[in-house]
Scaffold this motif. Structure first.
Motif, short mmCIF file in Angstrom:
data_model
loop_
_atom_site.label_atom_id
_atom_site.label_comp_id
_atom_site.label_asym_id
_atom_site.label_seq_id
_atom_site.Cartn_x
_atom_site.Cartn_y
_atom_site.Cartn_z
N LEU A 1 22.26 6.50 -33.92
CA LEU A 1 23.42 5.46 -34.79
C LEU A 1 22.72 4.68 -34.87
CD1 LEU A 1 25.49 4.67 -32.65
CD2 LEU A 1 23.63 3.56 -31.44
N VAL A 2 23.49 3.70 -36.26
CA VAL A 2 23.14 2.90 -36.68
C VAL A 2 23.65 1.75 -36.50
CG1 VAL A 2 23.67 1.53 -38.80
CG2 VAL A 2 23.59 3.98 -39.09
N VAL A 3 22.44 0.34 -36.26
CA VAL A 3 22.17 -0.79 -35.56
C VAL A 3 22.16 -1.36 -37.18
CG1 VAL A 3 21.99 -2.07 -33.75
CG2 VAL A 3 21.77 0.14 -33.33
N LEU A 4 23.64 -2.19 -36.43
CA LEU A 4 23.40 -3.51 -38.10
C LEU A 4 22.45 -4.86 -37.31
CD1 LEU A 4 26.68 -4.24 -39.44
CD2 LEU A 4 24.18 -3.64 -40.91
N ASN A 5 21.98 -6.03 -37.84
CA ASN A 5 20.85 -6.88 -36.85
C ASN A 5 20.30 -7.36 -38.54
OD1 ASN A 5 18.99 -8.04 -35.72
ND2 ASN A 5 17.59 -7.33 -36.77
N GLN A 6 20.48 -8.92 -37.56
CA GLN A 6 19.47 -9.99 -38.46
C GLN A 6 21.12 -10.12 -39.29
OE1 GLN A 6 16.63 -10.64 -40.38
NE2 GLN A 6 15.42 -9.09 -39.16
N ALA A 7 22.62 -9.93 -38.39
CA ALA A 7 23.67 -10.03 -39.89
C ALA A 7 24.01 -11.59 -39.41
CB ALA A 7 25.24 -9.48 -38.92
N PRO A 8 24.70 -12.30 -40.30
CA PRO A 8 25.05 -13.71 -40.27
C PRO A 8 26.12 -13.47 -38.91
CG PRO A 8 25.92 -12.86 -42.54
CD PRO A 8 25.10 -11.65 -41.40
N PRO A 9 27.08 -14.94 -38.56
CA PRO A 9 27.55 -15.23 -37.64
C PRO A 9 29.03 -15.28 -38.20
CG PRO A 9 26.60 -17.23 -37.80
CD PRO A 9 25.63 -16.13 -38.16
N SER A 10 29.34 -14.40 -36.79
CA SER A 10 31.46 -14.11 -37.78
C SER A 10 32.10 -15.62 -37.72
CB SER A 10 32.44 -13.03 -37.23
OG SER A 10 32.12 -13.87 -35.92
N ARG A 11 33.21 -16.28 -38.58
CA ARG A 11 33.23 -16.98 -38.15
C ARG A 11 35.19 -16.79 -37.92
NH1 ARG A 11 29.35 -20.49 -38.85
NH2 ARG A 11 28.40 -20.56 -40.84
N PRO B 1 27.67 7.53 -36.75
CA PRO B 1 28.60 5.88 -36.62
C PRO B 1 27.48 4.99 -36.57
CG PRO B 1 27.46 8.17 -34.66
CD PRO B 1 27.57 7.69 -35.87
N LEU B 2 28.53 4.11 -36.20
CA LEU B 2 27.88 2.57 -35.94
C LEU B 2 28.02 2.26 -34.52
CD1 LEU B 2 26.65 0.48 -37.97
CD2 LEU B 2 29.09 -0.60 -38.23
N ALA B 3 27.18 1.28 -34.41
CA ALA B 3 26.56 1.13 -32.91
C ALA B 3 28.25 -0.04 -32.57
CB ALA B 3 25.20 0.27 -32.65
N THR B 4 28.89 -0.37 -31.69
CA THR B 4 30.07 -0.68 -31.07
C THR B 4 29.31 -2.42 -31.39
OG1 THR B 4 29.63 -0.66 -29.36
CG2 THR B 4 31.12 1.03 -30.59
N VAL B 5 28.23 -2.43 -31.55
CA VAL B 5 27.91 -3.69 -31.20
C VAL B 5 26.87 -3.97 -31.90
CG1 VAL B 5 26.62 -5.87 -29.46
CG2 VAL B 5 28.21 -4.12 -28.45
N GLY B 6 26.72 -5.12 -33.16
CA GLY B 6 26.05 -5.11 -33.82
C GLY B 6 25.27 -6.47 -33.42
N LEU B 7 23.89 -6.60 -33.87
CA LEU B 7 23.16 -8.29 -33.43
C LEU B 7 22.99 -9.38 -34.52
CD1 LEU B 7 19.51 -5.93 -31.98
CD2 LEU B 7 22.40 -7.03 -30.89
N ARG B 8 23.27 -10.55 -34.31
CA ARG B 8 22.96 -11.12 -35.34
C ARG B 8 21.77 -12.03 -35.46
NH1 ARG B 8 28.95 -11.77 -37.55
NH2 ARG B 8 29.90 -10.47 -35.46
N GLY C 1 25.34 -5.49 -24.62
CA GLY C 1 26.67 -4.54 -24.92
C GLY C 1 25.98 -3.15 -25.91
N LEU C 2 25.16 -3.66 -26.64
CA LEU C 2 24.41 -2.66 -27.54
C LEU C 2 23.62 -1.40 -26.39
CD1 LEU C 2 23.48 -1.31 -30.20
CD2 LEU C 2 21.66 -2.31 -29.48
N TRP C 3 22.70 -2.02 -25.51
CA TRP C 3 22.25 -1.33 -24.30
C TRP C 3 23.52 -0.30 -24.19
CZ3 TRP C 3 19.34 1.65 -23.08
CH2 TRP C 3 18.51 2.38 -21.84
N ARG C 4 24.66 -0.65 -23.91
CA ARG C 4 25.59 -0.43 -23.04
C ARG C 4 26.29 1.30 -23.41
NH1 ARG C 4 27.76 -5.24 -20.98
NH2 ARG C 4 28.74 -5.46 -22.52
N ASP C 5 26.31 0.48 -24.81
CA ASP C 5 26.82 1.48 -26.11
C ASP C 5 25.50 2.80 -26.23
OD1 ASP C 5 28.91 2.99 -27.87
OD2 ASP C 5 27.49 1.46 -30.24
#
Ligand SMILES: Nc1ncnc2c1ncn2[C@@H]1O[C@H](COP(=O)(O)OP(=O)(O)OP(=O)(O)O)[C@@H](O)[C@H]1O
Ligand SMILES: [Mg+2]
Length: 218
Positions: free
Chosen positions: A132-142, A163-170, A200-204
């Motif tokens: 499972l891929v987890v995106l981390n240190q993503a910039p915030p969404s606007r 698959p990509l985790a349903t929740v990414g970390l900013r 959310g990531l832990w639930r996923d």
């Protein structure tokens, strides 16, 4: 017992941040958790040693000793083993991945991290593991719109086939403050956005592992 191995061939992507937060989130949810630190840098250990309240069992070890540790943790009734790995050597990380019910591949949303994860995805498949891929240190969404770097990363990660985790970390200051004190984002500030996204990531992850660890313990 389920085993989650947190990996990336790139340094500084957030392996330890994710490993420590997941271990603490599961522990706070009532699970019996062991965190095995096989990185000679001992960052997960440094974090958890700063902790002043009960927490996961912390084991400083090496890849070569993981097989025995995994067996012992299962026998001793742990629900979850989280393994924090170094970026290299690959052969040692593979020893950890071989024990994994789920390999988390951590990536920041940039070209080189993503390219590296695409390669690592092949290694996960070769070892016959679930990834499972987890995106981390993503910039915030606007206003709900993802930054172009995140959209590009999501698109490129499809080439890895995992698959990509349903929740990414900013990228959030809470993660940096929390890890310095050996606490999760939720323990640091239960009302923070970081706390919500980590939950959310832990639930996923629980869903993908097919478990409800806290319920199992009850
Ligand atoms: N989502 C985030 N928001 C803000 N800072 C973060 C986030 N994730 C990680 N960091 C910070 O980035 C740095 C690297 O994180 P971390 O040590 O978890 O990465 P790592 O992949 O384990 O590194 P290494 O390869 O050295 O083991 C740390 O200072 C950490 O606090
Ligand atoms: Mg680390």
């Amino acid at each position: 017992m389920k085993t989650v191995v947190v990996t990336s061939r790139k340094g500084g992507v957030g392996k330890t941040t994710v490993a420590v937060n997941l271990a603490l989130t599961a522990f706070d949810g009532g699970a019996r958790v062991m965190l095995a630190d096989i990185d000679p840098q001992r960052s997960a250990t440094d974090s958890l040693k700063a902790r002043t309240r009960p927490g996961p069992a912390l084991i400083e070890t090496t890849a070569g000793k993981l097989f025995q540790l995994h067996m012992a943790a299962g026998r001793e009734g742990f629900d979850l083993l989280v393994i924090d790995t170094p970026s290299t050597p690959e052969a040692e990380v593979a020893l950890a991945m071989n024990l994994a019910d789920l390999c988390l591949l951590i990536s920041r949303p940039n070209f080189l991290d993503v390219a590296s994860v695409v390669r690592s995805s092949e290694a996960v498949r070769r070892l016959g593991r679930t990834g499972l891929v987890v995106l981390n240190q993503a910039p915030p969404s606007r206003k709900g719109i993802e930054p172009p770097s995140v959209l590009r990363a999501i698109e490129a990660l499809r080439f890895g086939g995992l698959p990509l985790a349903t929740v990414g970390l900013r990228s959030r200051a809470v993660y940096q403050s929390a890890i310095a004190h050996g606490v999760s984002a939720a323990e640091w500030d239960p009302n923070s956005t970081a706390a919500r996204e980590m939950a959310g990531l832990w639930r996923d992850i629980q869903r993908r592992l097919g478990i409800g660890l806290a319920a199992e313990r009850a």
